[in-house]
Motif scaffolding. Sequence first.
Motif, PDB file in Angstrom:
ATOM      1  N   ALA A 166      33.270 -29.918   1.745  1.00 35.14           N
ATOM      2  CA  ALA A 166      33.891 -28.592   1.887  1.00 35.14           C
ATOM      3  C   ALA A 166      34.420 -28.098   0.546  1.00 35.14           C
ATOM      4  O   ALA A 166      34.207 -26.937   0.178  1.00 35.14           O
ATOM      5  CB  ALA A 166      35.004 -28.633   2.925  1.00 35.14           C
ATOM      6  N   ALA A 201      31.526 -27.051  -1.665  1.00 40.48           N
ATOM      7  CA  ALA A 201      30.904 -25.821  -1.170  1.00 40.48           C
ATOM      8  C   ALA A 201      31.783 -24.610  -1.466  1.00 40.48           C
ATOM      9  O   ALA A 201      31.284 -23.563  -1.896  1.00 40.48           O
ATOM     10  CB  ALA A 201      30.612 -25.935   0.318  1.00 40.48           C
ATOM     11  N   VAL A 202      33.073 -24.736  -1.245  1.00 39.54           N
ATOM     12  CA  VAL A 202      33.994 -23.625  -1.516  1.00 39.54           C
ATOM     13  C   VAL A 202      33.857 -23.180  -2.970  1.00 39.54           C
ATOM     14  O   VAL A 202      33.840 -21.976  -3.255  1.00 39.54           O
ATOM     15  CB  VAL A 202      35.453 -24.035  -1.186  1.00 39.54           C
ATOM     16  CG1 VAL A 202      36.452 -23.092  -1.821  1.00 39.54           C
ATOM     17  CG2 VAL A 202      35.649 -24.088   0.325  1.00 39.54           C
ATOM     18  N   VAL A 221      30.397 -21.056  -3.315  1.00 42.11           N
ATOM     19  CA  VAL A 221      30.055 -19.977  -2.374  1.00 42.11           C
ATOM     20  C   VAL A 221      30.814 -18.718  -2.749  1.00 42.11           C
ATOM     21  O   VAL A 221      31.998 -18.768  -3.063  1.00 42.11           O
ATOM     22  CB  VAL A 221      30.378 -20.395  -0.919  1.00 42.11           C
ATOM     23  CG1 VAL A 221      30.247 -19.228   0.035  1.00 42.11           C
ATOM     24  CG2 VAL A 221      29.465 -21.541  -0.485  1.00 42.11           C
ATOM     25  N   VAL A 241      25.853 -18.432   4.722  1.00 37.79           N
ATOM     26  CA  VAL A 241      25.909 -19.889   4.616  1.00 37.79           C
ATOM     27  C   VAL A 241      25.542 -20.517   5.952  1.00 37.79           C
ATOM     28  O   VAL A 241      26.009 -20.074   7.006  1.00 37.79           O
ATOM     29  CB  VAL A 241      27.330 -20.346   4.198  1.00 37.79           C
ATOM     30  CG1 VAL A 241      27.405 -21.866   4.086  1.00 37.79           C
ATOM     31  CG2 VAL A 241      27.750 -19.683   2.893  1.00 37.79           C
ATOM     32  N   ASP A 257      25.853 -24.195   7.804  1.00 38.47           N
ATOM     33  CA  ASP A 257      26.419 -25.543   7.773  1.00 38.47           C
ATOM     34  C   ASP A 257      25.670 -26.384   8.800  1.00 38.47           C
ATOM     35  O   ASP A 257      25.945 -26.314   9.997  1.00 38.47           O
ATOM     36  CB  ASP A 257      27.920 -25.510   8.083  1.00 38.47           C
ATOM     37  CG  ASP A 257      28.555 -26.889   8.027  1.00 38.47           C
ATOM     38  OD1 ASP A 257      28.142 -27.702   7.175  1.00 38.47           O
ATOM     39  OD2 ASP A 257      29.464 -27.142   8.836  1.00 38.47           O
ATOM     40  N   VAL A 298      34.931 -23.190   4.536  1.00 40.15           N
ATOM     41  CA  VAL A 298      34.166 -22.333   3.628  1.00 40.15           C
ATOM     42  C   VAL A 298      34.409 -20.866   3.968  1.00 40.15           C
ATOM     43  O   VAL A 298      34.661 -20.045   3.083  1.00 40.15           O
ATOM     44  CB  VAL A 298      32.666 -22.685   3.660  1.00 40.15           C
ATOM     45  CG1 VAL A 298      31.833 -21.632   2.951  1.00 40.15           C
ATOM     46  CG2 VAL A 298      32.427 -24.069   3.050  1.00 40.15           C
ATOM     47  N   ARG A 299      34.369 -20.540   5.243  1.00 37.88           N
ATOM     48  CA  ARG A 299      34.611 -19.152   5.666  1.00 37.88           C
ATOM     49  C   ARG A 299      36.021 -18.702   5.284  1.00 37.88           C
ATOM     50  O   ARG A 299      36.216 -17.628   4.713  1.00 37.88           O
ATOM     51  CB  ARG A 299      34.407 -19.012   7.176  1.00 37.88           C
ATOM     52  CG  ARG A 299      34.583 -17.576   7.679  1.00 37.88           C
ATOM     53  CD  ARG A 299      34.623 -17.492   9.189  1.00 37.88           C
ATOM     54  NE  ARG A 299      35.811 -18.182   9.657  1.00 37.88           N
ATOM     55  CZ  ARG A 299      35.841 -18.979  10.711  1.00 37.88           C
ATOM     56  NH1 ARG A 299      34.783 -19.198  11.433  1.00 37.88           N
ATOM     57  NH2 ARG A 299      36.966 -19.593  11.054  1.00 37.88           N
ATOM     58  N   THR A 301      36.438 -18.522   1.273  1.00 36.68           N
ATOM     59  CA  THR A 301      35.538 -17.683   0.470  1.00 36.68           C
ATOM     60  C   THR A 301      35.289 -16.314   1.077  1.00 36.68           C
ATOM     61  O   THR A 301      34.860 -15.411   0.378  1.00 36.68           O
ATOM     62  CB  THR A 301      34.170 -18.356   0.274  1.00 36.68           C
ATOM     63  OG1 THR A 301      33.477 -18.397   1.528  1.00 36.68           O
ATOM     64  CG2 THR A 301      34.313 -19.753  -0.325  1.00 36.68           C
ATOM     65  N   VAL A 333      29.462 -17.533   7.685  1.00 42.01           N
ATOM     66  CA  VAL A 333      29.032 -18.915   7.868  1.00 42.01           C
ATOM     67  C   VAL A 333      28.589 -19.134   9.306  1.00 42.01           C
ATOM     68  O   VAL A 333      29.282 -18.745  10.248  1.00 42.01           O
ATOM     69  CB  VAL A 333      30.168 -19.910   7.520  1.00 42.01           C
ATOM     70  CG1 VAL A 333      29.678 -21.346   7.641  1.00 42.01           C
ATOM     71  CG2 VAL A 333      30.712 -19.641   6.123  1.00 42.01           C
ATOM     72  N   THR A 375      24.834 -26.136   3.611  1.00 40.41           N
ATOM     73  CA  THR A 375      25.624 -27.347   3.432  1.00 40.41           C
ATOM     74  C   THR A 375      25.209 -28.365   4.483  1.00 40.41           C
ATOM     75  O   THR A 375      24.804 -27.990   5.584  1.00 40.41           O
ATOM     76  CB  THR A 375      27.137 -27.066   3.562  1.00 40.41           C
ATOM     77  OG1 THR A 375      27.418 -26.592   4.884  1.00 40.41           O
ATOM     78  CG2 THR A 375      27.594 -26.039   2.536  1.00 40.41           C
TER      79      THR A 375
END
Length: 191
Positions: A25, A28-29, A32, A38, A40, A52-53, A56, A60, A98
């Motif tokens: 995570a 990815a953060v 992104v 994205v 996952d 991530v959502r 960023t 996702v 991811t």
Amino acid sequence: MTDLAERRGVETELYEPAEDSALLAGAAVDGVDAEDRVLDVGTGSGYVAARVRAETGAHVVGSDVNPHACRRAAEAGVETVRADLVSPFRAAVFDVVTFNPPYLPADEDAARDDWVEVALTGGTSGRAVVDPFLDKVGRVLRPDGTVFLLVSSLTGIEAVVQRAGERGFSSVVVAETSFPYETLVVLKLVR
């Protein structure tokens, strides 16, 4: 959220987020952007997708073969599709994919017959799910897309890098953590 290490020992019908989830995570953060789409793969509880959502602002989607995981991720607010890897998605639709795959080599003494075993065990080499993922992920990526893939030293990091290279990806390690029994890395794969 409780401590990730404590949650790892909880027996459920899905893999609970742990150190590997947090490592993926975080990587990815960092990679992104808010306008990215994205995917996952193997979203499990939705931890990576939700983080991530949240951090960023990207759109996702999570996918998982486990129906219990899909339900849990949806409860966490993650748009979720029950799927085997990337099979139901259109070509060239995602900027980032991811994946925290089942990467542990099979251990017959510790084998279980449940969804957690499916989430943890990657066959005798640890790459039984990683290899098919690498074979298929390029189809759903946009031409300049990126993959963040968690890999363990128990799986054979060089073998994964080689397979990715054979599929047209270059690899760079963007995150790493070590334990007495293994090293975990996040590979950033680009074409």
